[in-house]
Write a protein that holds these residues in place. Structure first.
Motif, short mmCIF file in Angstrom:
data_model
loop_
_atom_site.label_atom_id
_atom_site.label_comp_id
_atom_site.label_asym_id
_atom_site.label_seq_id
_atom_site.Cartn_x
_atom_site.Cartn_y
_atom_site.Cartn_z
N GLY A 1 0.81 0.56 7.00
CA GLY A 1 1.85 -0.35 6.73
C GLY A 1 0.76 -1.95 5.96
N TYR A 2 -0.08 -2.30 5.33
CA TYR A 2 -0.80 -3.64 4.60
C TYR A 2 -0.85 -3.11 3.24
CZ TYR A 2 -5.04 -1.57 6.60
OH TYR A 2 -5.88 -0.38 6.81
N TYR A 3 -1.03 -3.35 2.61
CA TYR A 3 -1.03 -3.51 2.19
C TYR A 3 -2.81 -3.41 0.82
CZ TYR A 3 4.14 -5.32 0.67
OH TYR A 3 4.97 -5.11 0.69
N LYS B 1 6.76 -9.56 4.62
CA LYS B 1 6.94 -10.52 5.00
C LYS B 1 8.58 -11.01 4.49
CE LYS B 1 4.47 -14.01 3.51
NZ LYS B 1 2.43 -14.78 3.62
N MET C 1 0.58 -0.41 -1.36
CA MET C 1 0.72 -0.01 -0.36
C MET C 1 0.28 1.58 0.14
SD MET C 1 1.92 -0.12 2.80
CE MET C 1 3.05 -1.82 3.38
N ARG D 1 0.77 -8.10 4.92
CA ARG D 1 1.72 -7.24 5.28
C ARG D 1 3.68 -7.27 4.65
NH1 ARG D 1 0.19 -4.12 9.54
NH2 ARG D 1 -1.23 -4.28 10.67
#
Ligand SMILES: [Fe+2]
Length: 298
Positions: free
Chosen positions: A258-260, A274, A252, A272
């Motif tokens: 907010g996403y890899y 989850k 990250m 993301r």
């Protein structure tokens, strides 16, 4: 200012056979013995990072876990922060090679946490005999209540939730690495596995060959995990604890996004944090399919 853990430092294990444990970490894992004194051994990575501390004792168990915090952190402020969460802490100046002052407290699962800001390398460019990981990367623990542990590590130490598997397995990050600590619900609290980062797949292959020559069977892998997407192999060390070697752990790089960092093996676009469902994805443990050997869960 809230406490902000930056990376895992070293893990301290009690071992009933100190010399056997040292032999494993030096000849198989590929750390270097930096110092041995008073029934304690200090093992560093080939880059000189203190990674594992071993203590002669009765049982094979995790005793303490250290994290580096922001430089110039005021230890008095940190102690106050902890007390607002009902956590009692104390400053210690243990003679740990390369590590300065520590603020220690007990986490809700009973493991001592040591926070430090000042440290130095224990040498550099060491030649190693074993697999030779780049760094000690994460530790997974079996606990009664992973949600409580996640809340504690997030609220008190500044970790973020990277993924859940249902409500029983949580992955937490404190830097770009997808996870630095994990908590899985289980009846027998203790360590689940420790993990070391390798350079690339060829390095993993070298470790496979070395483990075979040492007659230490791989009990899971090579695999690619769902949560974290790391490629990994697992084996048991001299104290019968599962040890993971991994590469390609999700990163990250920007918390605001907010996403890899996108990777071709991601099934979600973007990937993301989850909740992963084993019902929907029975292969989430290993996206490549093969389940662990019975020895992994023993
Ligand atoms: Fe792991």
């Amino acid at each position: 200012m809230a406490i902000s853990a930056k990376r895992v430092g070293h893990a301290t294990f009690e071992t009933p056979d100190l010399d056997k444990a040292i032999a494993y970490y030096t000849n198989v894992n590929g750390l270097v013995l930096s110092e041995k004194q008073n029934g304690r051994a200090y093992l560093a990575s080939k880059t000189g990072l203190l990674s594992i501390v071993l203590e002669q004792g009765n049982a094979a168990q995790l005793k303490r876990l250290s994290f580096e915090v922001s430089p110039n952190t005021d230890f008095g402020d940190m102690a106050k922060q902890l007390s607002t969460h009902g956590v009692r802490s104390e400053v210690r100046t243990d003679a740990i090679p390369g590590v300065g002052k520590l603020l220690t407290f007990i986490d809700p699962a009973g493991t001592a946490v040591e926070l430090f800001a000042d440290w130095s390398y224990l040498g550099a460019h060491h030649q190693v005999h074993g697999a030779g990981p780049l760094k000690f990367g994460h530790i997974a623990r079996v606990v009664d209540d992973p949600k409580k542990m996640a809340e504690f590590y997030c609220n008190v130490l500044g970790f973020r939730v990277s993924d859940w598997i249902d409500d029983y397995f949580v992955f937490l990050r404190c830097n770009p690495d997808h996870h630095t600590v994990n908590f899985i619900r289980g009846p027998k609290t203790g360590m689940h596995h420790i993990a070391f980062e390798m350079k690339d797949f060829a390095h993993i292959q070298n470790a496979c060959e070395l483990l075979a020559l040492r007659k230490m069977p791989i009990n899971w892998g090579p695999i690619r995990h769902g949560p974290g997407h790391n490629v990994a192999i697992y084996h048991r060390n001299a104290d019968d604890q599962n040890v993971e070697f991994y590469i390609e752990l999700d990163q990250m790089k920007d918390e605001e996004l907010g996403y890899y960092d996108p990777r071709p093996w991601h099934h979600d676009t973007p990937q993301r944090p989850k909740v992963w469902s084993p019902k929907e994805n029975p292969n989430l443990g290993n996206l490549w399919g093969l389940p662990p050997a019975p020895d992994f869960h023993r």
